[in-house]
Scaffold this motif. Structure first.
Motif, PDB file in Angstrom:
ATOM      1  N   ILE A 180      -9.278  24.525  -5.376  1.00  0.00           N
ATOM      2  CA  ILE A 180      -8.371  23.536  -5.778  1.00  0.00           C
ATOM      3  C   ILE A 180      -8.622  23.220  -7.092  1.00  0.00           C
ATOM      4  N   GLU A 181      -7.757  23.519  -8.133  1.00  0.00           N
ATOM      5  CA  GLU A 181      -7.902  23.171  -9.665  1.00  0.00           C
ATOM      6  C   GLU A 181      -9.227  23.738  -9.976  1.00  0.00           C
ATOM      7  N   GLY A 182      -9.708  25.014  -9.457  1.00  0.00           N
ATOM      8  CA  GLY A 182     -11.087  25.533 -10.050  1.00  0.00           C
ATOM      9  C   GLY A 182     -12.103  25.184  -9.367  1.00  0.00           C
ATOM     10  N   VAL A 183     -12.132  24.113  -8.458  1.00  0.00           N
ATOM     11  CA  VAL A 183     -13.066  23.734  -7.688  1.00  0.00           C
ATOM     12  C   VAL A 183     -13.304  23.907  -6.193  1.00  0.00           C
ATOM     13  N   LYS A 184     -14.432  24.248  -5.877  1.00  0.00           N
ATOM     14  CA  LYS A 184     -14.302  24.509  -4.120  1.00  0.00           C
ATOM     15  C   LYS A 184     -14.439  23.507  -3.276  1.00  0.00           C
ATOM     16  N   VAL A 185     -13.856  23.777  -2.413  1.00  0.00           N
ATOM     17  CA  VAL A 185     -13.824  22.952  -0.995  1.00  0.00           C
ATOM     18  C   VAL A 185     -14.092  23.591   0.009  1.00  0.00           C
ATOM     19  N   LEU A 186     -15.170  23.081   0.968  1.00  0.00           N
ATOM     20  CA  LEU A 186     -15.777  23.676   1.979  1.00  0.00           C
ATOM     21  C   LEU A 186     -15.336  22.898   3.275  1.00  0.00           C
ATOM     22  N   GLN A 187     -14.937  23.619   4.300  1.00  0.00           N
ATOM     23  CA  GLN A 187     -14.603  22.929   5.495  1.00  0.00           C
ATOM     24  C   GLN A 187     -15.743  23.119   6.479  1.00  0.00           C
ATOM     25  N   LEU A 188     -16.570  22.067   6.819  1.00  0.00           N
ATOM     26  CA  LEU A 188     -17.693  22.224   7.321  1.00  0.00           C
ATOM     27  C   LEU A 188     -17.475  21.814   8.819  1.00  0.00           C
ATOM     28  N   GLY A 189     -16.641  20.897   9.058  1.00  0.00           N
ATOM     29  CA  GLY A 189     -16.454  20.232  10.513  1.00  0.00           C
ATOM     30  C   GLY A 189     -17.544  19.299  10.733  1.00  0.00           C
ATOM     31  N   GLY A 190     -17.660  19.104  12.054  1.00  0.00           N
ATOM     32  CA  GLY A 190     -19.018  18.170  12.256  1.00  0.00           C
ATOM     33  C   GLY A 190     -18.442  16.813  12.628  1.00  0.00           C
ATOM     34  N   HIS A 191     -18.290  15.884  11.832  1.00  0.00           N
ATOM     35  CA  HIS A 191     -17.857  14.648  12.087  1.00  0.00           C
ATOM     36  C   HIS A 191     -16.465  14.427  12.414  1.00  0.00           C
ATOM     37  N   PHE A 192     -15.645  15.244  11.802  1.00  0.00           N
ATOM     38  CA  PHE A 192     -14.163  15.398  12.378  1.00  0.00           C
ATOM     39  C   PHE A 192     -13.895  17.122  12.358  1.00  0.00           C
ATOM     40  N   PRO A 193     -13.165  17.632  13.185  1.00  0.00           N
ATOM     41  CA  PRO A 193     -12.884  18.933  13.152  1.00  0.00           C
ATOM     42  C   PRO A 193     -12.662  19.424  11.554  1.00  0.00           C
ATOM     43  N   GLY A 194     -12.121  18.966  10.921  1.00  0.00           N
ATOM     44  CA  GLY A 194     -11.968  19.382   9.581  1.00  0.00           C
ATOM     45  C   GLY A 194     -12.638  18.868   8.369  1.00  0.00           C
ATOM     46  N   SER A 195     -13.722  18.154   8.843  1.00  0.00           N
ATOM     47  CA  SER A 195     -14.511  17.441   7.617  1.00  0.00           C
ATOM     48  C   SER A 195     -14.664  18.305   6.615  1.00  0.00           C
ATOM     49  N   LEU A 196     -14.574  18.009   5.214  1.00  0.00           N
ATOM     50  CA  LEU A 196     -14.880  18.552   4.127  1.00  0.00           C
ATOM     51  C   LEU A 196     -15.817  18.251   3.213  1.00  0.00           C
ATOM     52  N   VAL A 197     -16.200  19.050   2.155  1.00  0.00           N
ATOM     53  CA  VAL A 197     -17.224  18.933   1.061  1.00  0.00           C
ATOM     54  C   VAL A 197     -16.459  19.475   0.431  1.00  0.00           C
ATOM     55  N   MET A 198     -16.958  18.880  -1.196  1.00  0.00           N
ATOM     56  CA  MET A 198     -16.411  19.502  -2.425  1.00  0.00           C
ATOM     57  C   MET A 198     -17.856  19.846  -3.026  1.00  0.00           C
ATOM     58  N   LEU A 199     -17.573  21.249  -3.930  1.00  0.00           N
ATOM     59  CA  LEU A 199     -18.699  21.852  -4.788  1.00  0.00           C
ATOM     60  C   LEU A 199     -18.249  22.017  -6.065  1.00  0.00           C
ATOM     61  N   PHE A 200     -18.926  21.411  -7.075  1.00  0.00           N
ATOM     62  CA  PHE A 200     -18.318  21.295  -8.466  1.00  0.00           C
ATOM     63  C   PHE A 200     -19.973  21.505  -9.294  1.00  0.00           C
ATOM     64  N   ASP A 201     -19.806  22.678  -9.791  1.00  0.00           N
ATOM     65  CA  ASP A 201     -20.991  23.014 -10.424  1.00  0.00           C
ATOM     66  C   ASP A 201     -22.429  22.774  -9.883  1.00  0.00           C
ATOM     67  N   GLY A 202     -22.560  23.075  -8.764  1.00  0.00           N
ATOM     68  CA  GLY A 202     -23.824  22.859  -7.868  1.00  0.00           C
ATOM     69  C   GLY A 202     -23.949  21.406  -7.369  1.00  0.00           C
ATOM     70  N   ARG A 203     -23.146  20.398  -7.709  1.00  0.00           N
ATOM     71  CA  ARG A 203     -22.908  18.967  -7.221  1.00  0.00           C
ATOM     72  C   ARG A 203     -22.007  19.143  -6.238  1.00  0.00           C
ATOM     73  N   LEU A 204     -22.751  18.598  -4.956  1.00  0.00           N
ATOM     74  CA  LEU A 204     -21.990  18.632  -3.485  1.00  0.00           C
ATOM     75  C   LEU A 204     -21.549  17.256  -3.308  1.00  0.00           C
ATOM     76  N   LEU A 205     -20.167  16.875  -3.121  1.00  0.00           N
ATOM     77  CA  LEU A 205     -19.627  15.883  -2.838  1.00  0.00           C
ATOM     78  C   LEU A 205     -19.493  15.640  -1.332  1.00  0.00           C
ATOM     79  N   ILE A 206     -20.168  15.029  -0.864  1.00  0.00           N
ATOM     80  CA  ILE A 206     -20.410  15.199   0.971  1.00  0.00           C
ATOM     81  C   ILE A 206     -19.684  13.954   1.606  1.00  0.00           C
ATOM     82  N   ALA A 207     -19.295  13.041   1.061  1.00  0.00           N
ATOM     83  CA  ALA A 207     -18.975  11.804   2.097  1.00  0.00           C
ATOM     84  C   ALA A 207     -19.791  11.359   2.986  1.00  0.00           C
ATOM     85  N   ASP A 208     -19.368  11.409   4.184  1.00  0.00           N
ATOM     86  CA  ASP A 208     -20.597  11.307   5.375  1.00  0.00           C
ATOM     87  C   ASP A 208     -20.257  12.374   6.170  1.00  0.00           C
ATOM     88  N   THR A 209     -19.910  13.642   5.766  1.00  0.00           N
ATOM     89  CA  THR A 209     -20.040  14.797   6.611  1.00  0.00           C
ATOM     90  C   THR A 209     -21.561  15.013   6.479  1.00  0.00           C
TER      91      THR A 209
END
Length: 319
Positions: A180-209
């Motif tokens: 999305i706009e050149g940034v990776k979004v990964l669908q890991l699931g877990g907490h919710f079936p579609g829980s997401l994290v975002m990866l930007f230049d090695g920096r992983l935005l994890i919320a509480d996934t």
């Protein structure tokens, strides 16, 4: 750029859950007396019972709510946005300033005012909003309208959407990675079936996934006398929970599925759901794996094959 005033918004009187911050497309308590998010086992209704407010009431509140903007000290391309005083869950959003000049908002906070809109517009506005999971959907439709941008959420979690708009984009339930706009979004699931994290230049935005733990942000590099030391063994950095407030952990199989998606990527930091949950460490990927294995082992799966999993740390230069 559009002009937005929450007090004058046509949805300013829409009901907002005081506990989780979710906005509903109704103004009458007779139409909405419960919260679908808080009635889910992953959340809760407080002892005082279900209650609602509105964006107009929050804006005019004597508590004088406002949103604080805090650039990350190690990389000012990440700017935390959180509401003061705390409202509802109290999570932060993170403004990601991409190399293309297009800004992405990771996650969402309920409170939105004229000052917030002006501040973000001065930084270039928003090209997209990506929300990790239903607990942070909050007032996403207000934000989308204020910045005239799409909102990306997981199709797997569509049943928890209180409001849907023409700007909603549901990420494919069959895919694990998106751009999305050149940034990776990964669908890991877990907490919710579609829980997401975002990866930007090695920096992983994890919320509480991945739930950042107190041990994870602890300062273990020196002792009280100022002497260097290693982090004690057996301390986790993250927990992996199905319900966080109700303390229900994820199963080993679900944790393994999350790792299978995540293991392919190089990481240098993680950024959790709340202010102060930033961990800068070239070995953070190893710490994620160790945390997963600690949880699997302490849940009694002492012979689980996942306990033999390992990862190779690939050194990288900070940019």
């Amino acid at each position: 750029m559009t002009t937005y005033d929450p007090v004058e918004s046509p949805t300013a009187a829409n009901l907002i859950c005081n506990t989780c911050g979710t906005q509903y497309p109704v103004t009458d308590h007779a139409q909405r007396s419960t919260c679908l998010i808080c009635d889910d086992p992953r959340q809760y209704v407080p002892p005082t019972g279900q209650s609602f407010t509105t964006l107009r009431d929050l804006t005019l509140s004597p508590q004088a709510y406002h949103n604080d903007f805090t650039p990350y000290s190690e990389d000012d391309r990440l700017i935390s946005i959180h509401t003061v005083p705390k409202f509802a869950i109290g999570q932060r959003a993170i403004l990601v300033r991409t190399p293309s000049g297009k800004n992405i908002l990771w996650d969402c906070v309920t409170y939105l005012d004229v000052a917030t809109v002006a501040r973000i517009n001065n930084l270039g506005g928003l090209a997209a909003i990506v929300i990790s999971h239903p607990h942070y959907y909050s007032t996403h439709s207000e934000w989308s309208r204020a910045f005239n941008c799409p909102v990306y959420t997981a199709a797997r979690d569509a049943e928890w959407k209180a409001i849907t708009t023409e700007t909603d984009n549901l990420l494919d339930a069959q895919e694990d990675e998106f751009e999305i706009e050149g940034v990776k979004v990964l669908q890991l699931g877990g907490h919710f079936p579609g829980s997401l994290v975002m990866l930007f230049d090695g920096r992983l935005l994890i919320a509480d996934t991945l739930l950042t733990t107190p041990a994870g942000v602890g300062r273990w590099t020196v002792d009280a006398a100022g002497e260097k030391r290693d982090k004690p063994k057996g301390l986790n950095t993250f927990s992996f929970m199905w319900s966080i407030p109700n303390w229900i952990p994820l199963s080993p199989d679900e944790i393994v599925r999350m790792w299978i998606v995540l293991k392919k990527h190089d990481l240098r930091s993680t950024h959790g759901a709340f202010v102060g949950q930033d961990i800068e460490d070239v070995c953070i990927k190893q710490r994620i794996l160790e945390s997963m294995q600690i949880q699997v082992q302490h849940m009694g799966w002492v012979d689980h094959p996942f306990l033999k999993e390992f990862t190779v740390i690939v050194p990288r230069l900070n940019i």
